[in-house]
Design a protein around this motif. Structure first.
Motif, PDB file in Angstrom:
ATOM      1  N   LEU A  50       0.819  -1.221   0.000  1.00  0.00           N
ATOM      2  CA  LEU A  50       0.000   0.000   0.000  1.00  0.00           C
ATOM      3  C   LEU A  50       0.845   1.260   0.000  1.00  0.00           C
ATOM      4  O   LEU A  50       0.289   2.366  -0.042  1.00  0.00           O
ATOM      5  N   GLY A  51       2.179   1.118   0.063  1.00  0.00           N
ATOM      6  CA  GLY A  51       3.045   2.284   0.002  1.00  0.00           C
ATOM      7  C   GLY A  51       2.983   3.168   1.228  1.00  0.00           C
ATOM      8  O   GLY A  51       3.115   4.394   1.125  1.00  0.00           O
ATOM      9  N   LEU A  52       2.797   2.586   2.414  1.00  0.00           N
ATOM     10  CA  LEU A  52       2.681   3.364   3.642  1.00  0.00           C
ATOM     11  C   LEU A  52       4.063   3.710   4.193  1.00  0.00           C
ATOM     12  O   LEU A  52       4.986   2.899   4.150  1.00  0.00           O
ATOM     13  N   ASP A  53       4.193   4.933   4.727  1.00  0.00           N
ATOM     14  CA  ASP A  53       5.457   5.374   5.306  1.00  0.00           C
ATOM     15  C   ASP A  53       5.578   4.975   6.775  1.00  0.00           C
ATOM     16  O   ASP A  53       6.668   4.705   7.266  1.00  0.00           O
ATOM     17  N   HIS A  54       4.456   4.957   7.473  1.00  0.00           N
ATOM     18  CA  HIS A  54       4.451   4.635   8.903  1.00  0.00           C
ATOM     19  C   HIS A  54       3.604   3.388   9.119  1.00  0.00           C
ATOM     20  O   HIS A  54       2.514   3.257   8.554  1.00  0.00           O
ATOM     21  N   PHE A  55       4.117   2.515   9.969  1.00  0.00           N
ATOM     22  CA  PHE A  55       3.433   1.241  10.197  1.00  0.00           C
ATOM     23  C   PHE A  55       3.733   0.774  11.606  1.00  0.00           C
ATOM     24  O   PHE A  55       4.773   1.102  12.192  1.00  0.00           O
ATOM     25  N   THR A  56       2.826   0.006  12.169  1.00  0.00           N
ATOM     26  CA  THR A  56       3.004  -0.483  13.532  1.00  0.00           C
ATOM     27  C   THR A  56       4.186  -1.454  13.632  1.00  0.00           C
ATOM     28  O   THR A  56       4.484  -2.183  12.684  1.00  0.00           O
ATOM     29  N   HIS A  57       4.856  -1.435  14.802  1.00  0.00           N
ATOM     30  CA  HIS A  57       5.940  -2.387  15.055  1.00  0.00           C
ATOM     31  C   HIS A  57       5.405  -3.686  15.642  1.00  0.00           C
ATOM     32  O   HIS A  57       6.142  -4.679  15.728  1.00  0.00           O
ATOM     33  N   ALA A  58       4.137  -3.676  16.065  1.00  0.00           N
ATOM     34  CA  ALA A  58       3.526  -4.895  16.604  1.00  0.00           C
ATOM     35  C   ALA A  58       3.252  -5.876  15.467  1.00  0.00           C
ATOM     36  O   ALA A  58       3.089  -5.479  14.311  1.00  0.00           O
ATOM     37  N   THR A  59       3.185  -7.168  15.814  1.00  0.00           N
ATOM     38  CA  THR A  59       2.982  -8.188  14.785  1.00  0.00           C
ATOM     39  C   THR A  59       1.621  -8.873  14.880  1.00  0.00           C
ATOM     40  O   THR A  59       1.300  -9.683  14.014  1.00  0.00           O
ATOM     41  N   ASP A  60       0.834  -8.584  15.908  1.00  0.00           N
ATOM     42  CA  ASP A  60      -0.445  -9.270  16.045  1.00  0.00           C
ATOM     43  C   ASP A  60      -1.456  -8.737  15.039  1.00  0.00           C
ATOM     44  O   ASP A  60      -1.342  -7.609  14.534  1.00  0.00           O
ATOM     45  N   LEU A  61      -2.454  -9.546  14.744  1.00  0.00           N
ATOM     46  CA  LEU A  61      -3.434  -9.246  13.709  1.00  0.00           C
ATOM     47  C   LEU A  61      -4.190  -7.950  13.982  1.00  0.00           C
ATOM     48  O   LEU A  61      -4.376  -7.123  13.079  1.00  0.00           O
ATOM     49  N   VAL A  62      -4.621  -7.746  15.221  1.00  0.00           N
ATOM     50  CA  VAL A  62      -5.435  -6.570  15.552  1.00  0.00           C
ATOM     51  C   VAL A  62      -4.638  -5.286  15.333  1.00  0.00           C
ATOM     52  O   VAL A  62      -5.137  -4.331  14.724  1.00  0.00           O
ATOM     53  N   SER A  63      -3.397  -5.263  15.797  1.00  0.00           N
ATOM     54  CA  SER A  63      -2.576  -4.055  15.648  1.00  0.00           C
ATOM     55  C   SER A  63      -2.294  -3.745  14.187  1.00  0.00           C
ATOM     56  O   SER A  63      -2.335  -2.582  13.763  1.00  0.00           O
ATOM     57  N   VAL A  64      -2.014  -4.777  13.410  1.00  0.00           N
ATOM     58  CA  VAL A  64      -1.715  -4.563  11.990  1.00  0.00           C
ATOM     59  C   VAL A  64      -2.948  -4.040  11.257  1.00  0.00           C
ATOM     60  O   VAL A  64      -2.861  -3.086  10.465  1.00  0.00           O
ATOM     61  N   MET A  65      -4.109  -4.646  11.506  1.00  0.00           N
ATOM     62  CA  MET A  65      -5.333  -4.198  10.841  1.00  0.00           C
ATOM     63  C   MET A  65      -5.693  -2.771  11.245  1.00  0.00           C
ATOM     64  O   MET A  65      -6.150  -1.969  10.424  1.00  0.00           O
ATOM     65  N   ARG A  66      -5.465  -2.444  12.514  1.00  0.00           N
ATOM     66  CA  ARG A  66      -5.746  -1.084  12.967  1.00  0.00           C
ATOM     67  C   ARG A  66      -4.822  -0.090  12.265  1.00  0.00           C
ATOM     68  O   ARG A  66      -5.255   1.001  11.850  1.00  0.00           O
ATOM     69  N   SER A  67      -3.550  -0.479  12.117  1.00  0.00           N
ATOM     70  CA  SER A  67      -2.597   0.414  11.452  1.00  0.00           C
ATOM     71  C   SER A  67      -2.939   0.592   9.977  1.00  0.00           C
ATOM     72  O   SER A  67      -2.813   1.688   9.427  1.00  0.00           O
ATOM     73  N   VAL A  68      -3.394  -0.477   9.327  1.00  0.00           N
ATOM     74  CA  VAL A  68      -3.722  -0.397   7.901  1.00  0.00           C
ATOM     75  C   VAL A  68      -4.941   0.487   7.650  1.00  0.00           C
ATOM     76  O   VAL A  68      -4.924   1.403   6.816  1.00  0.00           O
ATOM     77  N   PHE A  69      -6.019   0.234   8.390  1.00  0.00           N
ATOM     78  CA  PHE A  69      -7.275   0.922   8.091  1.00  0.00           C
ATOM     79  C   PHE A  69      -7.381   2.288   8.748  1.00  0.00           C
ATOM     80  O   PHE A  69      -8.315   3.039   8.467  1.00  0.00           O
ATOM     81  N   SER A  70      -6.421   2.627   9.597  1.00  0.00           N
ATOM     82  CA  SER A  70      -6.395   3.994  10.126  1.00  0.00           C
ATOM     83  C   SER A  70      -5.640   4.939   9.209  1.00  0.00           C
ATOM     84  O   SER A  70      -5.620   6.155   9.450  1.00  0.00           O
ATOM     85  N   GLN A  71      -5.032   4.401   8.132  1.00  0.00           N
ATOM     86  CA  GLN A  71      -4.282   5.238   7.191  1.00  0.00           C
ATOM     87  C   GLN A  71      -4.809   5.088   5.767  1.00  0.00           C
ATOM     88  O   GLN A  71      -4.042   5.138   4.809  1.00  0.00           O
ATOM     89  N   THR A  72      -6.105   4.887   5.646  1.00  0.00           N
ATOM     90  CA  THR A  72      -6.679   4.701   4.309  1.00  0.00           C
ATOM     91  C   THR A  72      -6.429   5.901   3.401  1.00  0.00           C
ATOM     92  O   THR A  72      -6.325   5.748   2.170  1.00  0.00           O
ATOM     93  N   HIS A  73      -6.316   7.074   3.979  1.00  0.00           N
ATOM     94  CA  HIS A  73      -6.077   8.273   3.177  1.00  0.00           C
ATOM     95  C   HIS A  73      -4.663   8.314   2.601  1.00  0.00           C
ATOM     96  O   HIS A  73      -4.375   9.143   1.703  1.00  0.00           O
ATOM     97  N   GLN A  74      -3.759   7.436   3.091  1.00  0.00           N
ATOM     98  CA  GLN A  74      -2.379   7.421   2.599  1.00  0.00           C
ATOM     99  C   GLN A  74      -2.090   6.232   1.677  1.00  0.00           C
ATOM    100  O   GLN A  74      -0.957   6.058   1.241  1.00  0.00           O
ATOM    101  N   TRP A  75      -3.109   5.452   1.387  1.00  0.00           N
ATOM    102  CA  TRP A  75      -2.907   4.335   0.464  1.00  0.00           C
ATOM    103  C   TRP A  75      -2.552   4.877  -0.926  1.00  0.00           C
ATOM    104  O   TRP A  75      -3.141   5.856  -1.406  1.00  0.00           O
ATOM    105  N   ARG A  76      -1.592   4.225  -1.568  1.00  0.00           N
ATOM    106  CA  ARG A  76      -1.186   4.642  -2.909  1.00  0.00           C
ATOM    107  C   ARG A  76      -1.608   3.565  -3.899  1.00  0.00           C
ATOM    108  O   ARG A  76      -1.097   2.449  -3.879  1.00  0.00           O
TER     109      ARG A  76
END
Length: 628
Positions: free
Chosen positions: A269-295
């Motif tokens: 998705l070309g994101l510059d900032h991403f969570t350092h956590a590896t669990d599913l919930v944290s990753v999904m939260r990081s992905v969908f909280s930056q929908t405006h930065q998807w390329r």
């Protein structure tokens, strides 16, 4: 199990005055006569002293009258403590007796055999032929085409400079070629160890804020991983790795693959900032909280290359002769992606690229190791955890391909080889390496004959480091993410999990627990959970051994489990039980209670059916080894 005579057993008949209520007492009352069948000898324990005398008298008569049906077994003499300890240590740590080859040999011969033990290349090297080299040359070039893009991708996954992926495919491969006993193992970095390195070191030091310290900790962790691996081999402690059962590895690898795939959403998705956590919930939260930065440009390019990689892999799977198609697909993707970015200037439109890679071979890094607190404990912990995972994968892969080619590899020698290559690698700017399945499978399918294929791969990587690194400047990160996702999908073995469900529900529970622990908690928690459940199962096997009823298979003298053999018939008035594990202090009380329950259940069944009352209990203990 010997053929049982039909009751009554005259010497063992219970006394007539025993009441039904008394007969329902537990086994500890010794109401029922017990016959212990152990190997070829039958040991009889009557229920009363009078019966004991009668049994002894009858046994003496049988010895005199019919020696073919009765045997006296002498009690083995007690063994000296030192002798017993020496025997147990030898059986535990030296089952293959590696020192036997040195007996009655001259000193020069002993020296040569010792060098061949630690450097197997000295054994098979003199017999190496040109035909072998042709096969190894093709295999080496093929796996190099896979090692270069994978090495760069996995180094990024570990939050390390991409060039370290190439360094780690050069020096360690040369070391393993000299010391490894597997002909098919292809050395390189692996995704799971890379993810563990990023997760465990990242909790202590940020790779973005302090990249130099993070890099030095990665070298230090690799150093301790190598020391731990080599020590396991030198001290013959390889059985520790066996606690990682097949179910544990299947679940853990699938969970780690899922986590790695989720982490690649950053690159896709070309994101510059991403969570350092590896669990599913944290990753999904990081992905969908930056929908405006998807390329969308990056996502489109990533899914196109992922589709290409999956199609080529499926094609090679259906047509094994074209294995090279999927093997060359990652390098082809890197070349095509780099050309596309170069001619379209896609890096200016949101497509991130690798950037400059410096030329040159591995620089020395022995001065970069960190042995000071508070970082030393983190490096040791990371090294041990990643080292165990790397060992389990490397040895499992090596044994699998050795089985296909019908040759043997020594697990302890493999540990020494893998440990040494990681120690040397940590001193030459490499991070953790082992024998990944994907690369080894390509090496196997390419027809490799010896470990020389690793040398050819290392030389190809060396040429890349010396002359070709500038060509990777425009390689898009999204292509590397696609390569990782494609490789990780192959580690999610759904068929193996379903097979575990069909044969052993407890193994399936171990598998699912490992997967859930990795995906929903962390990689470390998932690993600890899986190993903990596996160890618990071992303890339960010892503390709660299986017992089952045996019945006579019709027209034979064979006795089998009545649940597995429905046509096996029980002997009227006789309960035959088999104990399926050695007896220890941890399970003696359980067995007493469980046998008593079998007796109660059998009496209740006989009472309901109106059959003859239970008279004898026979314990088949043929599988139990007794030591005095």
């Amino acid at each position: 199990m010997p053929h049982l005579p039909q009751p009554p057993f005259h010497s063992l008949t219970p006394t007539a005055h025993q009441s039904p209520n008394t007969q329902k007492k537990k086994l500890s009352t010794k109401l029922f006569p017990l016959v212990f069948c152990m190997g070829n000898a039958d040991y009889v324990y009557p229920s009363t002293s009078d019966e004991a005398e009668a049994a002894a008298a009858e046994c003496n008569n049988n010895d005199n009258n019919n020696s073919s049906h009765s045997h006296k077994v002498a009690i083995p003499p007690p063994q000296p403590f030192v002798k017993s300890l020496k025997y147990n240590l030898k059986e535990t740590f030296f089952p293959d007796d590696p020192l036997r080859q040195f007996k009655n040999q001259s000193p020069p011969r002993k020296l040569l055999l010792g060098l061949q033990y630690f450097f197997p290349i000295l054994e098979w090297g003199p017999r190496y032929s040109l035909d072998f080299f042709k096969a190894d040359l093709i295999s080496g070039v093929t796996i190099a085409s896979l090692a270069i893009p994978q090495g760069i991708s996995y180094a990024k996954l570990a939050n390390l400079p991409p060039i370290l992926g190439l360094y780690s495919s050069f020096v360690p491969a040369l070391v393993y070629a000299m010391m490894g006993s597997s002909r098919d193992l292809a050395v390189g970095t692996v995704a799971v160890a890379s993810l563990l390195t990023a997760s465990m070191l990242g909790s202590q030091v940020s790779a973005a804020e302090n990249p130099q310290l993070y890099l030095h900790l990665a070298f230090t962790a690799t150093f301790f991983a190598g020391l731990f691996q080599a020590a396991l081999g030198l001290f013959r402690l390889g059985f520790i790795v066996d606690f990682l059962s097949h179910a544990t590895i299947v679940g853990f690898m699938a969970g780690a693959a899922t986590v790695v795939i989720l982490q690649q959403l950053k690159g896709i998705l070309g994101l510059d900032h991403f969570t350092h956590a590896t669990d599913l919930v944290s990753v999904m939260r990081s992905v969908f909280s930056q929908t405006h930065q998807w390329r969308w440009e990056s996502a489109l390019l990533g899914f196109c290359f992922l589709f290409f990689l999956l199609v080529t892999r499926q094609f090679s799977k259906k047509r094994p002769k074209f294995f090279w198609v999927s093997a060359l697909a990652p390098l082809t993707s890197v070349i095509l992606g780099s050309l596309l970015v170069y001619f379209t200037h896609a890096e200016k439109h949101g497509v991130q690229v690798i950037g400059q890679l410096k030329k040159g071979l591995n620089p020395l890094s022995f001065g970069d190791l960190v042995f000071v607190s508070p970082y030393l404990s983190t490096a040791i912990k990371t090294g041990i955890v990643t080292g165990v995972i790397a060992l389990a994968e490397g040895i499992a892969v090596g044994r699998s391909f050795a089985m296909f080619k019908n040759y043997h590899i020594d697990g302890n020698k493999e540990m020494i080889a893998i440990g040494t290559m990681n120690v040397v690698g940590s001193l030459t700017s490499c991070y953790l390496t082992t024998g990944p399945f994907s690369r080894s499978a390509v090496n196997f399918n390419a027809g490799c004959k010896t470990a020389v294929s690793n040398i050819v791969m290392a030389l190809a990587v060396m040429l890349t480091l010396l002359f070709l690194t500038p060509l990777f400047h425009y390689t898009p990160l999204v292509v590397l993410s696609s390569i990782i996702i494609s490789a990780m999908l192959g580690l999610i073995d759904v068929e193996a999990a379903l097979h575990l469900w069909s044969i052993d529900k407890f193994d399936f529970l171990v598998c699912i627990s490992a997967y859930a622990g990795v995906v929903f908690a962390s990689v470390e928690i998932g690993l600890v959970l899986a190993v903990g459940i596996s160890v618990l199962r071992v303890l339960l096997f010892v503390a709660r051994p299986k017992t089952f009823i045996l019945g006579n298979v019709s027209n034979s003298g064979i006795y089998r489990n009545v649940e597995q053999y429905p046509n096996a018939a029980t002997v009227p008035g006789v309960l035959v039980l088999e104990i399926d594990a050695p007896i220890y202090f941890a399970n003696s009380s359980y067995l007493r209670e469980r046998i008593g329950r079998w007796i109660d259940d059998e009496e209740e069944r006989l009472k309901i059916s109106g059959e003859a009352s239970l008279q004898y209990v026979i314990l088949d203990m043929g599988g139990i080894v007794t030591q005095i």
